[in-house]
Write a protein that holds these residues in place. Sequence first.
Motif, PDB file in Angstrom:
ATOM      1  N   UNK A 115      31.197   2.432  44.427  1.00 57.97           N
ATOM      2  CA  UNK A 115      30.066   3.332  44.264  1.00 57.97           C
ATOM      3  C   UNK A 115      30.554   4.770  44.432  1.00 57.97           C
ATOM      4  N   UNK A 116      30.114   5.660  43.554  1.00 62.77           N
ATOM      5  CA  UNK A 116      30.555   7.055  43.634  1.00 62.77           C
ATOM      6  C   UNK A 116      29.369   7.991  43.800  1.00 62.77           C
ATOM      7  N   UNK A 117      29.597   9.048  44.543  1.00 66.57           N
ATOM      8  CA  UNK A 117      28.566  10.058  44.740  1.00 66.57           C
ATOM      9  C   UNK A 117      28.442  10.898  43.480  1.00 66.57           C
ATOM     10  N   UNK A 118      27.213  11.026  43.014  1.00 67.53           N
ATOM     11  CA  UNK A 118      26.940  11.799  41.803  1.00 67.53           C
ATOM     12  C   UNK A 118      26.387  13.173  42.145  1.00 67.53           C
ATOM     13  N   UNK A 119      25.410  13.191  43.062  1.00 68.66           N
ATOM     14  CA  UNK A 119      24.756  14.454  43.408  1.00 68.66           C
ATOM     15  C   UNK A 119      24.140  14.340  44.783  1.00 68.66           C
ATOM     16  N   UNK A 120      24.025  15.484  45.415  1.00 67.09           N
ATOM     17  CA  UNK A 120      23.425  15.548  46.746  1.00 67.09           C
ATOM     18  C   UNK A 120      22.575  16.804  46.813  1.00 67.09           C
ATOM     19  N   UNK A 121      21.422  16.694  47.451  1.00 69.93           N
ATOM     20  CA  UNK A 121      20.576  17.875  47.646  1.00 69.93           C
ATOM     21  C   UNK A 121      20.118  17.890  49.089  1.00 69.93           C
ATOM     22  N   UNK A 122      20.331  19.023  49.735  1.00 70.02           N
ATOM     23  CA  UNK A 122      19.932  19.147  51.130  1.00 70.02           C
ATOM     24  C   UNK A 122      18.477  19.601  51.233  1.00 70.02           C
ATOM     25  N   UNK A 123      18.026  19.691  52.445  1.00 69.79           N
ATOM     26  CA  UNK A 123      16.630  20.062  52.659  1.00 69.79           C
ATOM     27  C   UNK A 123      16.354  21.488  52.195  1.00 69.79           C
ATOM     28  N   UNK A 124      17.388  22.343  52.250  1.00 69.02           N
ATOM     29  CA  UNK A 124      17.182  23.725  51.780  1.00 69.02           C
ATOM     30  C   UNK A 124      17.584  23.885  50.319  1.00 69.02           C
ATOM     31  N   UNK A 125      17.637  22.764  49.599  1.00 71.23           N
ATOM     32  CA  UNK A 125      17.880  22.747  48.155  1.00 71.23           C
ATOM     33  C   UNK A 125      19.298  23.124  47.752  1.00 71.23           C
ATOM     34  N   UNK A 126      20.219  23.043  48.686  1.00 67.92           N
ATOM     35  CA  UNK A 126      21.628  23.208  48.319  1.00 67.92           C
ATOM     36  C   UNK A 126      22.080  21.931  47.621  1.00 67.92           C
ATOM     37  N   UNK A 127      22.717  22.090  46.472  1.00 70.54           N
ATOM     38  CA  UNK A 127      23.132  20.921  45.701  1.00 70.54           C
ATOM     39  C   UNK A 127      24.654  20.849  45.575  1.00 70.54           C
ATOM     40  N   UNK A 128      25.126  19.639  45.455  1.00 70.35           N
ATOM     41  CA  UNK A 128      26.545  19.362  45.234  1.00 70.35           C
ATOM     42  C   UNK A 128      26.629  18.286  44.164  1.00 70.35           C
ATOM     43  N   UNK A 129      27.580  18.445  43.260  1.00 71.28           N
ATOM     44  CA  UNK A 129      27.699  17.495  42.154  1.00 71.28           C
ATOM     45  C   UNK A 129      29.131  17.008  42.008  1.00 71.28           C
ATOM     46  N   UNK A 130      29.258  15.787  41.512  1.00 73.93           N
ATOM     47  CA  UNK A 130      30.567  15.294  41.117  1.00 73.93           C
ATOM     48  C   UNK A 130      31.041  16.115  39.920  1.00 73.93           C
ATOM     49  N   UNK A 131      32.338  16.302  39.828  1.00 75.06           N
ATOM     50  CA  UNK A 131      32.890  17.105  38.735  1.00 75.06           C
ATOM     51  C   UNK A 131      32.499  16.538  37.373  1.00 75.06           C
ATOM     52  N   UNK A 132      32.383  15.229  37.308  1.00 73.16           N
ATOM     53  CA  UNK A 132      32.108  14.571  36.028  1.00 73.16           C
ATOM     54  C   UNK A 132      30.695  14.827  35.506  1.00 73.16           C
ATOM     55  N   UNK A 133      29.785  15.277  36.366  1.00 75.36           N
ATOM     56  CA  UNK A 133      28.403  15.483  35.932  1.00 75.36           C
ATOM     57  C   UNK A 133      27.955  16.935  36.076  1.00 75.36           C
ATOM     58  N   UNK A 134      28.790  17.765  36.652  1.00 78.11           N
ATOM     59  CA  UNK A 134      28.404  19.157  36.891  1.00 78.11           C
ATOM     60  C   UNK A 134      28.076  19.845  35.575  1.00 78.11           C
ATOM     61  N   UNK A 135      26.953  20.537  35.559  1.00 78.65           N
ATOM     62  CA  UNK A 135      26.506  21.217  34.354  1.00 78.65           C
ATOM     63  C   UNK A 135      25.636  20.352  33.461  1.00 78.65           C
ATOM     64  N   UNK A 136      25.603  19.060  33.731  1.00 79.48           N
ATOM     65  CA  UNK A 136      24.767  18.150  32.936  1.00 79.48           C
ATOM     66  C   UNK A 136      23.641  17.541  33.764  1.00 79.48           C
TER      67      UNK A 136
END
Length: 123
Positions: free
Chosen positions: A44-65
Amino acid sequence: VQLVESGGGSVQPGGSLKLSCAASGRIFRVNRMSWYRQVLGKERELVALITRDDTTTYAASVKGRFTASRDDAKHTGYLQMNSLKPEDTAVYYCTANIVEYVGILNTETTDYWGQGTEVTVSE
Protein backbone atom coordinates in the motif's frame (compact mmCIF):
# COMPACT_ATOMS: atom_id res chain seq x y z
CA VAL A 1 -16.76 5.64 14.26
CA GLN A 2 -16.96 4.53 10.64
CA LEU A 3 -15.28 5.74 7.48
CA VAL A 4 -17.24 5.15 4.31
CA GLU A 5 -15.66 5.70 0.93
CA SER A 6 -17.41 6.35 -2.34
CA GLY A 7 -16.70 7.60 -5.83
CA GLY A 8 -14.58 4.87 -7.34
CA GLY A 9 -15.26 3.42 -10.75
CA SER A 10 -13.94 2.92 -14.23
CA VAL A 11 -12.68 5.73 -16.42
CA GLN A 12 -10.65 6.17 -19.56
CA PRO A 13 -7.13 7.58 -19.46
CA GLY A 14 -7.26 11.33 -19.08
CA GLY A 15 -10.53 11.16 -17.20
CA SER A 16 -11.40 12.27 -13.69
CA LEU A 17 -12.92 10.81 -10.56
CA LYS A 18 -13.63 12.27 -7.15
CA LEU A 19 -13.42 10.03 -4.12
CA SER A 20 -15.19 10.83 -0.88
CA CYS A 21 -14.47 9.60 2.63
CA ALA A 22 -17.19 10.32 5.17
CA ALA A 23 -16.66 9.79 8.88
CA SER A 24 -19.61 9.22 11.18
CA GLY A 25 -20.08 8.50 14.84
CA ARG A 26 -19.29 10.27 18.07
CA ILE A 27 -16.64 12.51 16.58
CA PHE A 28 -15.04 15.35 18.43
CA ARG A 29 -12.48 16.20 15.78
CA VAL A 30 -10.94 14.78 12.62
CA ASN A 31 -7.21 15.39 12.46
CA ARG A 32 -5.21 14.35 9.41
CA MET A 33 -6.85 12.48 6.57
CA SER A 34 -4.84 10.39 4.17
CA TRP A 35 -5.41 8.47 0.97
CA TYR A 36 -3.54 5.29 0.13
CA ARG A 37 -3.77 2.96 -2.80
CA GLN A 38 -2.87 -0.65 -3.28
CA VAL A 39 -2.40 -2.83 -6.30
CA LEU A 40 -2.78 -6.57 -5.81
CA GLY A 41 0.58 -8.03 -4.86
CA LYS A 42 2.13 -4.69 -4.03
CA GLU A 43 2.50 -2.67 -0.88
CA ARG A 44 0.00 0.00 0.00
CA GLU A 45 1.37 3.44 -0.90
CA LEU A 46 0.54 6.88 0.39
CA VAL A 47 -1.07 9.01 -2.29
CA ALA A 48 -2.09 12.17 -0.45
CA LEU A 49 -2.40 13.59 3.01
CA ILE A 50 -4.27 16.62 4.30
CA THR A 51 -3.85 18.02 7.77
CA ARG A 52 -6.42 19.83 9.83
CA ASP A 53 -5.05 23.19 8.67
CA ASP A 54 -5.36 22.06 5.04
CA THR A 55 -1.67 21.44 4.48
CA THR A 56 -1.39 18.83 1.76
CA THR A 57 1.31 16.37 0.75
CA TYR A 58 1.29 14.26 -2.38
CA ALA A 59 3.18 11.34 -3.81
CA ALA A 60 5.41 12.43 -6.67
CA SER A 61 3.46 10.22 -9.05
CA VAL A 62 0.20 12.14 -8.51
CA LYS A 63 1.40 15.66 -7.77
CA GLY A 64 -0.30 18.17 -10.02
CA ARG A 65 -3.06 15.72 -10.93
CA PHE A 66 -4.66 14.84 -7.59
CA THR A 67 -6.06 17.26 -5.04
CA ALA A 68 -7.01 16.41 -1.48
CA SER A 69 -9.56 18.54 0.34
CA ARG A 70 -11.83 18.29 3.34
CA ASP A 71 -15.08 19.60 4.76
CA ASP A 72 -14.78 19.51 8.53
CA ALA A 73 -18.43 20.42 9.04
CA LYS A 74 -19.31 17.15 7.30
CA HIS A 75 -16.33 15.15 8.63
CA THR A 76 -15.59 14.30 5.02
CA GLY A 77 -12.45 14.19 2.95
CA TYR A 78 -12.16 14.24 -0.81
CA LEU A 79 -9.63 13.21 -3.40
CA GLN A 80 -10.10 14.82 -6.79
CA MET A 81 -8.22 12.80 -9.38
CA ASN A 82 -7.64 14.34 -12.79
CA SER A 83 -5.66 13.26 -15.84
CA LEU A 84 -5.91 9.67 -14.70
CA LYS A 85 -3.46 7.14 -16.06
CA PRO A 86 -3.64 3.36 -16.27
CA GLU A 87 -1.01 3.16 -13.55
CA ASP A 88 -3.45 4.87 -11.18
CA THR A 89 -5.54 1.72 -11.24
CA ALA A 90 -5.76 0.42 -7.68
CA VAL A 91 -7.97 0.09 -4.65
CA TYR A 92 -7.98 3.41 -2.86
CA TYR A 93 -8.30 3.63 0.90
CA CYS A 94 -8.83 6.60 3.12
CA THR A 95 -7.66 6.79 6.68
CA ALA A 96 -8.34 9.41 9.29
CA ASN A 97 -6.95 10.20 12.68
CA ILE A 98 -10.07 10.86 14.71
CA VAL A 99 -10.67 12.14 18.20
CA GLU A 100 -13.88 10.51 19.36
CA TYR A 101 -16.01 10.80 22.45
CA VAL A 102 -15.73 7.92 24.89
CA GLY A 103 -18.34 7.99 27.61
CA ILE A 104 -19.58 11.41 28.62
CA LEU A 105 -16.47 13.52 29.11
CA ASN A 106 -13.57 11.53 27.77
CA THR A 107 -12.06 11.34 24.33
CA GLU A 108 -9.59 9.08 22.63
CA THR A 109 -7.70 9.27 19.37
CA THR A 110 -7.75 6.41 16.87
CA ASP A 111 -6.76 5.82 13.27
CA TYR A 112 -9.66 4.52 11.21
CA TRP A 113 -9.64 3.06 7.70
CA GLY A 114 -12.29 3.06 5.04
CA GLN A 115 -13.38 -0.09 3.24
CA GLY A 116 -11.62 0.81 0.02
CA THR A 117 -12.96 1.79 -3.37
CA GLU A 118 -11.75 0.47 -6.67
CA VAL A 119 -10.46 2.77 -9.39
CA THR A 120 -9.83 1.35 -12.85
CA VAL A 121 -8.27 3.41 -15.62
CA SER A 122 -8.31 1.73 -19.01
CA GLU A 123 -9.32 2.24 -22.63
